[in-house]
Design an enzyme around this catalytic site. Sequence first.
Site, PDB file in Angstrom:
ATOM      1  N   TYR A   8     -15.046   5.008  -2.663  1.00 32.08           N
ATOM      2  CA  TYR A   8     -15.900   3.836  -2.878  1.00 32.08           C
ATOM      3  C   TYR A   8     -17.393   4.145  -2.799  1.00 32.08           C
ATOM      4  CZ  TYR A   8     -11.870   0.756  -2.837  1.00 32.08           C
ATOM      5  OH  TYR A   8     -10.695   0.125  -3.157  1.00 32.08           O
ATOM      6  N   LYS A  40      -2.849  11.840   1.640  1.00 33.08           N
ATOM      7  CA  LYS A  40      -2.165  12.554   0.560  1.00 33.08           C
ATOM      8  C   LYS A  40      -2.608  14.012   0.630  1.00 33.08           C
ATOM      9  CE  LYS A  40       0.597  12.375  -3.037  1.00 33.08           C
ATOM     10  NZ  LYS A  40       2.050  12.264  -2.824  1.00 33.08           N
ATOM     11  N   ASP A  86       2.574   7.789  -0.368  1.00 36.91           N
ATOM     12  CA  ASP A  86       3.733   7.317  -1.143  1.00 36.91           C
ATOM     13  C   ASP A  86       4.911   7.026  -0.211  1.00 36.91           C
ATOM     14  OD1 ASP A  86       3.311  10.099  -0.836  1.00 36.91           O
ATOM     15  OD2 ASP A  86       4.944  10.570  -2.199  1.00 36.91           O
ATOM     16  N   ASP A 127      -6.806  -0.139   0.680  1.00 33.11           N
ATOM     17  CA  ASP A 127      -6.862  -1.267  -0.262  1.00 33.11           C
ATOM     18  C   ASP A 127      -5.463  -1.546  -0.812  1.00 33.11           C
ATOM     19  OD1 ASP A 127      -8.020  -3.187  -1.940  1.00 33.11           O
ATOM     20  OD2 ASP A 127      -8.202  -1.748  -3.577  1.00 33.11           O
ATOM     21  N   ASP A 152      -2.543  -4.709   0.325  1.00 34.02           N
ATOM     22  CA  ASP A 152      -2.000  -5.713  -0.610  1.00 34.02           C
ATOM     23  C   ASP A 152      -0.481  -5.743  -0.479  1.00 34.02           C
ATOM     24  OD1 ASP A 152      -4.471  -6.454  -1.507  1.00 34.02           O
ATOM     25  OD2 ASP A 152      -3.988  -6.251  -3.639  1.00 34.02           O
TER      26      ASP A 152
END
Length: 351
Positions: free
Chosen positions: A136, A186, A219, A243, A247
């Site tokens: 970001y 990751k 994942d 983020d 959700d």
Amino acid sequence: MSTLPRRVAIVPGDGIGQEVTREAARVLSALDLSIATETFDWGADRYLRTRETLPAGALDDLRERFGAILFGAVGDPRIPDGIHAKEILLALRFELDLYINLRPVLLYDERLTPLKGKGPRDIDMMVLRENTEGLYVGFGGNFKQGTPDEVAINEDLNTRKGVDRILRAAFECARGRRKRLCMSDKANALPYAHGLWRRAFAAMQREFPDVKCEALYVDVAAMEMVRAPERFDVLVTSNLFGDILTDLGAVIAGGLGLAASGNIHPGRVSLFEPVHGSAPDIAGKGVANPLGAIRSLALLLDHLGEPQAAARVEAAVRRTVLAGQVTRDLGGALSTTACTDHVLDGLRQEV
Ligand code: GGG
């Protein structure tokens, strides 16, 4: 005891942000806590009128005179590139150095989750999303844009200081809960950026021997949040992964309409907002769910050193949801205002 100013800046923003923030402000005023408020019109209308996002001096004013910001949502179809939204919200998060994005994932009732066989005891986690670094920061650019040879780059910036401070906040949060912490990254595909997260996480575990730790690739974490959400107590992750995972967290806990968040720098002015956006499709119809904004107010009250008031608000929201006195996104038939009226009734009855 908090030494923050007992003054809240209210920034309703755009679309349903205006409707839900009005409701959260009604709850704040009903609590009678002698907290002053001032409302600011930063958002699309002002931007279209003046081309100004945050006025000069706004950030210093917030730092000096306010303990918290009650924020609605930004985003407007008249500004398709969302430039004003980005400048307002990201400027506040970055310039005020609000490095913890705190997002509770808490299921009130099994009827609200799409996960078969899971109930409130299975879905109760706190996600801490790093809020000032990662993808970001806006490092990157385009080269030969619009040609077949175009190159597009966004850099993932991670600093040891930035990673350490969000990890520390997560360890401390886990200590105050069920003492389990999962860090999600990751590192297999991003060995430099997320290798740093792995090393920092392993090093900090030595300071918190009472906290049970695990590291999961993002994942796997996403899969486990659906398969076995009871596995999670506190989850800490990077800006982008946070983020996405939150959700998912919002959906398994009843939907975006209920999801609350805090953008926090402990001991400094911090910003609290529902996770949802401005939802132009339903704006002005009086049907938006006010509970995400009201639960964000509860997080704000905690930040201002009012944990009892925060717990009262959260409990009143829970009772409202359990009684089915909710808006249509949760299967009810109430308007935004009528749903808040039920929360306010709950607060009065309890007194
Ligand atoms: N309260 C969160 C928020 O306003 N986020 C900005 C955002 O998602 N904007 C896009 C939109 O509202 O559609």
